[in-house]
Design an enzyme around this catalytic site. Sequence first.
Site, PDB file in Angstrom:
ATOM      1  N   GLY A  66     -19.457 -10.172  13.634  1.00  0.00           N
ATOM      2  CA  GLY A  66     -20.048 -10.230  12.253  1.00  0.00           C
ATOM      3  C   GLY A  66     -21.182  -9.262  11.811  1.00  0.00           C
ATOM      4  N   ASP A  67     -21.445  -8.357  12.655  1.00  0.00           N
ATOM      5  CA  ASP A  67     -22.587  -7.267  12.481  1.00  0.00           C
ATOM      6  C   ASP A  67     -22.032  -5.727  12.850  1.00  0.00           C
ATOM      7  OD1 ASP A  67     -25.211  -6.205  12.374  1.00  0.00           O
ATOM      8  OD2 ASP A  67     -25.871  -8.197  11.820  1.00  0.00           O
ATOM      9  N   ASP A  68     -22.967  -5.074  13.145  1.00  0.00           N
ATOM     10  CA  ASP A  68     -22.435  -3.643  13.508  1.00  0.00           C
ATOM     11  C   ASP A  68     -21.782  -3.704  14.595  1.00  0.00           C
ATOM     12  OD1 ASP A  68     -23.940  -2.538  11.357  1.00  0.00           O
ATOM     13  OD2 ASP A  68     -25.725  -2.163  12.527  1.00  0.00           O
TER      14      ASP A  68
END
Length: 279
Positions: free
Chosen positions: A87-89
């Site tokens: 849900g992020d990098d």
Amino acid sequence: MWWDLWWNRTLKHTRGHLVEIMNSRNILISNLTFRNSPFWTIHPVYSSNVVIKDMTILAPFNAPNTDGIDPDSCTNVCIEDSYIESGDDLVAIKSGWDQYGISMARPSSNIVIRRVSGTTPTCSGVGIGSEMSGGISNIRVENIHIQNSAAGIRIKTDKGRGGYIVNITITNITMDKVKVPLRFSRGANDHPDDGWYPKALPKVKDIFITNLVSFNSRKAPVLLGIEGAPFEGICMKNVSLFGLGPTVQWNCEHISGFVNGVSPSPCPLLQRNISLTCT
């Protein structure tokens, strides 16, 4: 439960990293599957000689801040042969936050990221920053495959960060259904407290991007430097972005550099030739 508490703003403490290694050297993390971290999944910090390979990292796409691998103020790091859903990098290089990173002055350097693939619908495949106040240099990103993601390669910084991002090589990158293939951004407006220095401007220089192909792109690159601290020496060669309409234009401000074999045509701030410094 971590994410429910986070979204409801009822979490009284910070969320933990799934694996955090501090002040260490000669570290090998390999052949493991990590699932559902409440925050960053693998976080080596103030460490050296770190190898992370043959990993599978899985987090729900709507879980915030679940970065895959975040080397932070580390030297001599190799990240390779891994698959990440987040849900992020997928991978983010960091080196401290605003005045705290400046005072610690522990840079991230000599880092190789290769043969990594994955998906992140909200963030980037490979991110540099935005916490980069201790400095980031000598980074090589190669043979990366990113799909169904918000951004491909992203450099993130801001006023107050200070520090530097220099000598970054990005080569042999394939993207599919990535919304913004290249995004260099400013203005995160994200500071740890009120003690940050507004006049601490970051230095971003010598970003080399070669042999990058993006299929089904939705938006042109966004390359936004900082007024008073332009991003310099952005050099691109053999970059092809397919799927963009003929009228789509790159969004560029406060940058300079050179290009050769880049389509569609980049912004005028990137001159259409290659200088000796780009090779």
